[in-house]
Design a protein around this motif. Structure first.
Motif, short mmCIF file in Angstrom:
data_model
loop_
_atom_site.label_atom_id
_atom_site.label_comp_id
_atom_site.label_asym_id
_atom_site.label_seq_id
_atom_site.Cartn_x
_atom_site.Cartn_y
_atom_site.Cartn_z
N MET A 55 0.82 -1.21 0.00
CA MET A 55 0.00 0.00 0.00
C MET A 55 0.85 1.26 0.00
SD MET A 55 -3.20 -0.94 2.50
CE MET A 55 -4.45 -2.12 1.97
N GLU A 56 1.96 1.23 0.71
CA GLU A 56 2.85 2.39 0.70
C GLU A 56 3.44 2.62 -0.69
OE1 GLU A 56 3.38 4.73 2.82
OE2 GLU A 56 2.18 3.87 4.44
N LYS B 137 0.66 4.14 -2.76
CA LYS B 137 0.33 5.49 -2.30
C LYS B 137 1.14 6.57 -3.03
CE LYS B 137 0.67 8.35 1.89
NZ LYS B 137 -0.54 9.17 1.68
N LEU C 194 -0.86 7.06 -6.09
CA LEU C 194 -2.22 7.50 -5.78
C LEU C 194 -2.27 8.95 -5.32
CD1 LEU C 194 -3.51 4.31 -3.92
CD2 LEU C 194 -4.29 5.14 -6.15
N ASP C 195 -1.26 9.38 -4.60
CA ASP C 195 -1.25 10.76 -4.09
C ASP C 195 -1.14 11.80 -5.20
OD1 ASP C 195 -1.60 10.04 -1.47
OD2 ASP C 195 0.51 10.20 -0.91
N GLY D 33 -4.90 13.09 -0.77
CA GLY D 33 -4.01 12.04 -0.29
C GLY D 33 -4.75 10.73 -0.08
N TRP D 34 -3.99 9.68 0.20
CA TRP D 34 -4.55 8.34 0.40
C TRP D 34 -4.01 7.75 1.70
CZ3 TRP D 34 -7.80 5.57 -3.07
CH2 TRP D 34 -8.15 6.28 -4.23
N PRO E 90 -3.35 4.29 3.78
CA PRO E 90 -3.32 2.82 3.78
C PRO E 90 -3.91 2.26 5.08
CG PRO E 90 -1.17 3.78 3.26
CD PRO E 90 -2.01 4.88 3.82
N ILE F 126 -7.46 0.93 1.06
CA ILE F 126 -6.71 2.17 1.03
C ILE F 126 -7.69 3.25 0.59
CG2 ILE F 126 -5.80 1.63 -1.28
CD1 ILE F 126 -3.24 3.22 -0.40
N SER G 106 -9.29 7.41 0.26
CA SER G 106 -9.13 8.84 0.06
C SER G 106 -10.48 9.49 0.33
CB SER G 106 -8.64 9.13 -1.36
OG SER G 106 -8.35 10.51 -1.52
N CYS H 107 -8.03 12.54 6.33
CA CYS H 107 -8.29 12.71 4.90
C CYS H 107 -9.59 13.50 4.78
CB CYS H 107 -8.39 11.35 4.21
SG CYS H 107 -8.32 11.45 2.42
#
Length: 372
Positions: A173-174, A177, A180-181, A203-204, A206, A218, A220, A319
């Motif tokens: 997930m990191e 991210k 995704l960000d 932002g997202w 996890p 995950i 947002s 978020c």
């Protein structure tokens, strides 16, 4: 006799999920669960050098407290529980499924309690100020919801809760991210769904076992006024005692302007609790490899492999699109082929098809599913 799997689960919750440290206090909110599970949690807190505080509760008492409640009585109840929550470093909320229809005949009181109890105790105190994790306990009713025998369901429950490699999931997930960000525009297409919105700058976050068990999402949050189009959810969802089916929303500039289900009146009553209930507070990607079908339980269904949830109501502080509401209802759409499929586009590029990530910066999430 205690089930050794309860001890393993308790250790996971205390040591990994809330990462309790020596000298920290932890409130164990045990609702309709066996004493053996509560004992296992108390022991795990002591073993970590922490200070356990136990609140034993059940759904029948919850109904009794709500049935004749007034704003004033709920305020007093909330004042006491808010004070207790303020003394805690961590919170473990574990609830057994006793009767999913317990509150179905008092929806107006459930809505009142959401506003005057849940907001101060949970949304304003627990969520932003404690380390917390919530989960369900495998009861016979829960097994029935999953269409499994009790023994088979217990095996499934402990497998997807305690045998998932959360560290590998967190690592994947990191990685995801980072990409995704950078995303701005999201477009989702599926049966009964053509929905567009922006997550620019949001932002997202996890989720790999720190706030829910089981975990695997995950999330947002849409820019509040950016949502336009229609979404149709293909999983059932019980809210305040009623099992809603075939829920669909149509949005204009962020607001739900049309809402349908098997009970339009009750659905719109929930959406009219406050102004924020008609706006979205969360958008999430579900990716737990062990959860493949819905069972009318949000904490499991929102993690389904190849799903999304698009949540009317309150946004989380980590978020935050500024939307505030007593409602936070994680309604789920599964996009795997057997549920009708679906496509997801980020900034005009197809990133997930029929529940499988195909963008090279997101296939790491598929890899994490195999590791788990």
């Amino acid at each position: 006799m205690a089930d050794p799997r309860e001890e393993k689960l308790a250790k996971l919750l205390v040591q990994y999920s809330v990462h309790l440290k020596k000298g920290e206090s932890c409130l164990i909110n045990a609702v309709d669960i066996p004493i053996t599970m509560t004992e296992a949690l108390v022991k795990a807190v002591y073993d970590a050098g922490g200070y356990p505080v136990v609140n034993l509760w059940n759904q029948r008492l919850e109904r009794a407290m709500c049935e004749q409640a007034t704003k004033e009585s709920l305020q007093k109840w909330a004042d006491v529980d808010t004070y207790r929550m303020q003394q805690m470093d961590a919170f473990i909320g574990i609830r057994g499924i006793a009767n999913v229809r317990e509150l179905s005949t008092i929806p107006e009181k459930s809505n009142l309690a959401s506003t005057y109890y849940n907001i101060p105790v949970h949304m304003k105190t627990r969520l932003p100020h404690t380390k917390w994790v919530v989960l369900r306990y495998p009861t016979e009713v829960f097994a029935m919801q999953a269409n499994l025998g009790t023994v088979e369901f217990e095996d499934f429950f402990y497998k997807v809760c305690t045998e998932v490699d959360y560290l590998a999931m967190a690592e994947a997930m990191e990685q995801a991210k980072v990409f995704l960000d950078t995303v701005d525009k999201v477009h989702i297409k599926a049966k009964g769904t053509d929905l567009s919105f922006s997550v620019k700058g949001m932002g997202w976050i996890p989720c790999a076992g720190k706030m829910n068990i089981p975990d695997g999402e995950i999330y947002s949050c849409p820019v509040k006024d950016s949502v336009n189009g229609t979404i149709t959810y293909n999983t059932e969802s019980t809210y305040h005692g009623h099992c809603f089916k075939d829920v669909s929303f149509t949005f204009r500039d962020g607001k739900i302007i049309e809402a349908h289900s098997d009970d339009d009146a009750l659905l719109n009553e929930i959406l009219d609790i406050d102004e924020g209930a008609r706006y979205i507070g969360e958008f999430a990607l579900g990716c737990n490899p062990g959860i493949l079908k819905p069972m009318d339980n949000i904490l499991f269904d929102e993690k389904i492999l190849g799903s999304i949830h698009f949540t009317p109501g309150n946004a989380y502080d980590d978020c935050d699109n500024t939307n505030r509401s007593a409602v936070h209802w994680d309604l789920v759409q599964i996009q795997r082929p057997e549920y009708g499929g679906g496509e997801m586009y980020f900034d005009g590029e197809l990133v997930r098809k029929d529940g499988l990530f195909i963008h090279p910066k997101l296939t790491c999430l598929n890899l994490s599913l195999q590791k788990a």
